[in-house]
Design a protein around this motif. Structure first.
Motif, PDB file in Angstrom:
ATOM      1  N   THR A  82      34.320  -4.539 -21.136  1.00  0.00           N
ATOM      2  CA  THR A  82      35.478  -4.222 -19.470  1.00  0.00           C
ATOM      3  C   THR A  82      35.321  -2.873 -19.389  1.00  0.00           C
ATOM      4  OG1 THR A  82      36.992  -5.933 -19.704  1.00  0.00           O
ATOM      5  CG2 THR A  82      37.594  -3.873 -18.613  1.00  0.00           C
ATOM      6  N   MET A  83      34.602  -2.185 -20.997  1.00  0.00           N
ATOM      7  CA  MET A  83      34.479  -0.800 -20.619  1.00  0.00           C
ATOM      8  C   MET A  83      33.643   0.003 -20.228  1.00  0.00           C
ATOM      9  SD  MET A  83      36.751   0.055 -21.070  1.00  0.00           S
ATOM     10  CE  MET A  83      37.406   1.621 -21.962  1.00  0.00           C
ATOM     11  N   GLY A  84      32.028  -0.610 -20.460  1.00  0.00           N
ATOM     12  CA  GLY A  84      31.274  -0.521 -18.960  1.00  0.00           C
ATOM     13  C   GLY A  84      30.460   1.124 -20.596  1.00  0.00           C
ATOM     14  N   ASP A  85      30.217   2.058 -19.818  1.00  0.00           N
ATOM     15  CA  ASP A  85      29.293   2.801 -20.572  1.00  0.00           C
ATOM     16  C   ASP A  85      30.674   4.103 -21.328  1.00  0.00           C
ATOM     17  OD1 ASP A  85      26.459   1.899 -19.988  1.00  0.00           O
ATOM     18  OD2 ASP A  85      26.881   3.437 -17.934  1.00  0.00           O
ATOM     19  N   ALA A  86      31.503   3.467 -20.754  1.00  0.00           N
ATOM     20  CA  ALA A  86      32.557   4.639 -21.607  1.00  0.00           C
ATOM     21  C   ALA A  86      32.626   4.579 -23.094  1.00  0.00           C
ATOM     22  CB  ALA A  86      33.792   4.361 -21.442  1.00  0.00           C
ATOM     23  N   LEU A  87      33.178   5.164 -24.020  1.00  0.00           N
ATOM     24  CA  LEU A  87      33.119   5.871 -25.694  1.00  0.00           C
ATOM     25  C   LEU A  87      34.056   4.220 -25.715  1.00  0.00           C
ATOM     26  CD1 LEU A  87      32.438   8.661 -26.261  1.00  0.00           C
ATOM     27  CD2 LEU A  87      30.712   6.874 -27.000  1.00  0.00           C
ATOM     28  N   VAL A  88      33.688   3.481 -27.101  1.00  0.00           N
ATOM     29  CA  VAL A  88      34.776   2.816 -27.301  1.00  0.00           C
ATOM     30  C   VAL A  88      34.925   3.401 -28.730  1.00  0.00           C
ATOM     31  CG1 VAL A  88      35.016   0.921 -25.663  1.00  0.00           C
ATOM     32  CG2 VAL A  88      33.867   1.278 -27.812  1.00  0.00           C
ATOM     33  N   PRO A  89      36.063   3.074 -29.562  1.00  0.00           N
ATOM     34  CA  PRO A  89      36.495   3.205 -30.793  1.00  0.00           C
ATOM     35  C   PRO A  89      35.714   1.839 -31.209  1.00  0.00           C
ATOM     36  CG  PRO A  89      38.611   2.247 -30.229  1.00  0.00           C
ATOM     37  CD  PRO A  89      37.452   2.889 -29.158  1.00  0.00           C
ATOM     38  N   VAL A  90      34.484   1.759 -32.297  1.00  0.00           N
ATOM     39  CA  VAL A  90      34.197   0.404 -32.961  1.00  0.00           C
ATOM     40  C   VAL A  90      34.516   1.156 -34.813  1.00  0.00           C
ATOM     41  CG1 VAL A  90      32.080  -0.833 -33.777  1.00  0.00           C
ATOM     42  CG2 VAL A  90      32.383   0.780 -31.440  1.00  0.00           C
ATOM     43  N   LEU A  91      35.030   0.072 -35.978  1.00  0.00           N
ATOM     44  CA  LEU A  91      35.112  -0.423 -36.761  1.00  0.00           C
ATOM     45  C   LEU A  91      33.750  -1.394 -37.022  1.00  0.00           C
ATOM     46  CD1 LEU A  91      38.951  -1.389 -37.435  1.00  0.00           C
ATOM     47  CD2 LEU A  91      38.041   0.257 -37.631  1.00  0.00           C
ATOM     48  N   VAL A  92      33.077  -0.540 -37.950  1.00  0.00           N
ATOM     49  CA  VAL A  92      31.806  -0.874 -38.424  1.00  0.00           C
ATOM     50  C   VAL A  92      32.017  -1.429 -39.786  1.00  0.00           C
ATOM     51  CG1 VAL A  92      29.865   0.215 -39.319  1.00  0.00           C
ATOM     52  CG2 VAL A  92      30.886   1.275 -37.124  1.00  0.00           C
ATOM     53  N   VAL A  93      31.788  -2.759 -40.276  1.00  0.00           N
ATOM     54  CA  VAL A  93      31.989  -3.423 -41.071  1.00  0.00           C
ATOM     55  C   VAL A  93      30.454  -3.758 -41.327  1.00  0.00           C
ATOM     56  CG1 VAL A  93      34.059  -4.657 -39.770  1.00  0.00           C
ATOM     57  CG2 VAL A  93      32.132  -5.575 -39.689  1.00  0.00           C
ATOM     58  N   ASP A  94      30.967  -3.329 -43.208  1.00  0.00           N
ATOM     59  CA  ASP A  94      29.854  -4.672 -43.942  1.00  0.00           C
ATOM     60  C   ASP A  94      29.731  -5.654 -43.588  1.00  0.00           C
ATOM     61  OD1 ASP A  94      27.464  -4.688 -46.036  1.00  0.00           O
ATOM     62  OD2 ASP A  94      29.216  -4.189 -47.349  1.00  0.00           O
ATOM     63  N   LEU A  95      29.274  -6.388 -43.436  1.00  0.00           N
ATOM     64  CA  LEU A  95      28.882  -8.432 -43.685  1.00  0.00           C
ATOM     65  C   LEU A  95      27.519  -8.681 -43.443  1.00  0.00           C
ATOM     66  CD1 LEU A  95      32.474  -8.531 -40.707  1.00  0.00           C
ATOM     67  CD2 LEU A  95      32.344  -8.685 -44.107  1.00  0.00           C
ATOM     68  N   ASP A  96      27.229  -9.362 -44.046  1.00  0.00           N
ATOM     69  CA  ASP A  96      26.426 -10.879 -44.039  1.00  0.00           C
ATOM     70  C   ASP A  96      26.586 -11.297 -42.283  1.00  0.00           C
ATOM     71  OD1 ASP A  96      26.995 -12.514 -45.334  1.00  0.00           O
ATOM     72  OD2 ASP A  96      26.181 -12.511 -46.810  1.00  0.00           O
ATOM     73  N   ASP A  97      25.552 -11.775 -41.923  1.00  0.00           N
ATOM     74  CA  ASP A  97      25.251 -12.431 -40.826  1.00  0.00           C
ATOM     75  C   ASP A  97      27.015 -14.113 -41.190  1.00  0.00           C
ATOM     76  OD1 ASP A  97      24.796 -14.127 -37.652  1.00  0.00           O
ATOM     77  OD2 ASP A  97      23.351 -15.943 -39.326  1.00  0.00           O
ATOM     78  N   GLN A  98      26.700 -13.989 -42.089  1.00  0.00           N
ATOM     79  CA  GLN A  98      28.066 -15.079 -42.796  1.00  0.00           C
ATOM     80  C   GLN A  98      28.840 -14.878 -42.327  1.00  0.00           C
ATOM     81  OE1 GLN A  98      27.073 -19.327 -43.660  1.00  0.00           O
ATOM     82  NE2 GLN A  98      28.717 -19.072 -43.806  1.00  0.00           N
ATOM     83  N   GLN A  99      29.054 -14.181 -42.895  1.00  0.00           N
ATOM     84  CA  GLN A  99      30.073 -13.308 -43.677  1.00  0.00           C
ATOM     85  C   GLN A  99      31.084 -12.830 -41.416  1.00  0.00           C
ATOM     86  OE1 GLN A  99      29.545 -10.430 -46.389  1.00  0.00           O
ATOM     87  NE2 GLN A  99      30.596 -10.918 -47.912  1.00  0.00           N
ATOM     88  N   ALA A 100      29.612 -12.234 -41.103  1.00  0.00           N
ATOM     89  CA  ALA A 100      29.990 -11.914 -39.301  1.00  0.00           C
ATOM     90  C   ALA A 100      31.217 -13.777 -38.992  1.00  0.00           C
ATOM     91  CB  ALA A 100      29.286 -11.225 -39.491  1.00  0.00           C
ATOM     92  N   THR A 101      30.061 -14.473 -38.965  1.00  0.00           N
ATOM     93  CA  THR A 101      30.684 -15.838 -38.740  1.00  0.00           C
ATOM     94  C   THR A 101      31.361 -16.203 -38.775  1.00  0.00           C
ATOM     95  OG1 THR A 101      28.513 -16.490 -38.450  1.00  0.00           O
ATOM     96  CG2 THR A 101      29.837 -18.015 -38.164  1.00  0.00           C
ATOM     97  N   LYS A 102      32.190 -16.254 -40.747  1.00  0.00           N
ATOM     98  CA  LYS A 102      33.529 -15.965 -41.025  1.00  0.00           C
ATOM     99  C   LYS A 102      34.681 -15.824 -40.152  1.00  0.00           C
ATOM    100  CE  LYS A 102      32.170 -18.144 -45.259  1.00  0.00           C
ATOM    101  NZ  LYS A 102      32.127 -17.745 -46.591  1.00  0.00           N
ATOM    102  N   VAL A 103      34.484 -14.398 -39.539  1.00  0.00           N
ATOM    103  CA  VAL A 103      35.291 -13.828 -38.827  1.00  0.00           C
ATOM    104  C   VAL A 103      35.315 -13.973 -37.803  1.00  0.00           C
ATOM    105  CG1 VAL A 103      35.800 -11.202 -38.714  1.00  0.00           C
ATOM    106  CG2 VAL A 103      35.108 -11.945 -40.974  1.00  0.00           C
ATOM    107  N   LEU A 104      34.390 -14.449 -37.173  1.00  0.00           N
ATOM    108  CA  LEU A 104      34.162 -14.831 -35.952  1.00  0.00           C
ATOM    109  C   LEU A 104      34.942 -15.712 -35.413  1.00  0.00           C
ATOM    110  CD1 LEU A 104      32.750 -14.060 -32.700  1.00  0.00           C
ATOM    111  CD2 LEU A 104      30.624 -15.632 -34.074  1.00  0.00           C
ATOM    112  N   LEU A 105      35.004 -16.526 -36.212  1.00  0.00           N
ATOM    113  CA  LEU A 105      35.116 -17.791 -36.236  1.00  0.00           C
ATOM    114  C   LEU A 105      36.859 -17.888 -36.563  1.00  0.00           C
ATOM    115  CD1 LEU A 105      35.269 -20.759 -35.762  1.00  0.00           C
ATOM    116  CD2 LEU A 105      33.990 -21.459 -38.015  1.00  0.00           C
ATOM    117  N   THR A 106      38.023 -16.949 -37.574  1.00  0.00           N
ATOM    118  CA  THR A 106      38.422 -17.022 -37.580  1.00  0.00           C
ATOM    119  C   THR A 106      39.814 -15.843 -36.962  1.00  0.00           C
ATOM    120  OG1 THR A 106      38.077 -16.353 -39.660  1.00  0.00           O
ATOM    121  CG2 THR A 106      37.953 -18.282 -39.808  1.00  0.00           C
TER     122      THR A 106
END
Length: 183
Positions: free
Chosen positions: A70-94
């Motif tokens: 929705t935001m296009g080129d506008a700045l958005v706040p991003v929490l950068v997390v330390d997750l590997d692919d498997q952990q990111a998939t778990k968060v994405l799913l849950t």
């Protein structure tokens, strides 16, 4: 239980630079997109999207795909997390699925609805739909009474299954309605 804090930092990044997760399973219908635009117009950003840094330095979304789109080129706040692919998939799913498990406190919801006004029809429609789908406390408090017949029962403790079977057969032969229970 030891809980690991996976949040590395908060950055403000152009939304267009965030890479969508190719495994994102959420679909955002037009009504949701309109409601999000309405909330962003009325309030602005009050939450961060979640992304993980890939080896090439790009940020891949874990949560917040619609906000980023929705935001296009506008700045958005991003929490950068330390997750590997498997952990990111778990968060994405849950992540969203856990939020959907929450139920509604009708009294607080009604109070909140009375305290605010929204300008955008899509936000009003979203909240009215939620209100209509939320059971009224009076409905929950006035459940029909169930009549439970009086029953007189005896539970006998037996030393083993053979004794249990023998007692069951004897009582049944004497005309008692019997059931075998194993606890």
């Amino acid at each position: 239980m030891h809980i690991i804090d996976r949040v590395k930092e908060l950055r403000r990044v152009p939304a267009s630079e965030l890479k969508p997760n190719p495994r994102n399973w959420r679909i955002h219908p037009a009504q949701q997109q309109d409601a999000l635009r309405g909330v962003l117009a009325d309030v602005g950003f009050a939450d961060a999207v979640v992304a993980r840094e890939l080896p090439d330095g790009t940020l891949e979304l874990v949560d917040g795909h619609l906000r980023a789109e929705t935001m296009g080129d506008a700045l958005v706040p991003v929490l950068v997390v330390d997750l590997d692919d498997q952990q990111a998939t778990k968060v994405l799913l849950t992540h969203d699925a856990l939020a959907e498990m929450a139920t509604v406190d009708r009294t607080n919801f009604t109070s909140l609805m009375g305290d605010v006004t929204f300008e955008h029809d899509s936000v009003i429609a979203m909240l009215e739909k939620l209100e209509a789908e939320t059971p009224s406390p009076t409905t929950e408090d006035h459940r029909p009474e169930v009549e439970i017949p009086e029953l007189y029962q005896v539970v006998a403790e037996c030393e083993n299954e053979l004794e249990q079977q023998s007692l069951y057969e004897r009582l049944r032969d004497e005309g008692y309605k019997c059931r075998v229970l194993s606890l």
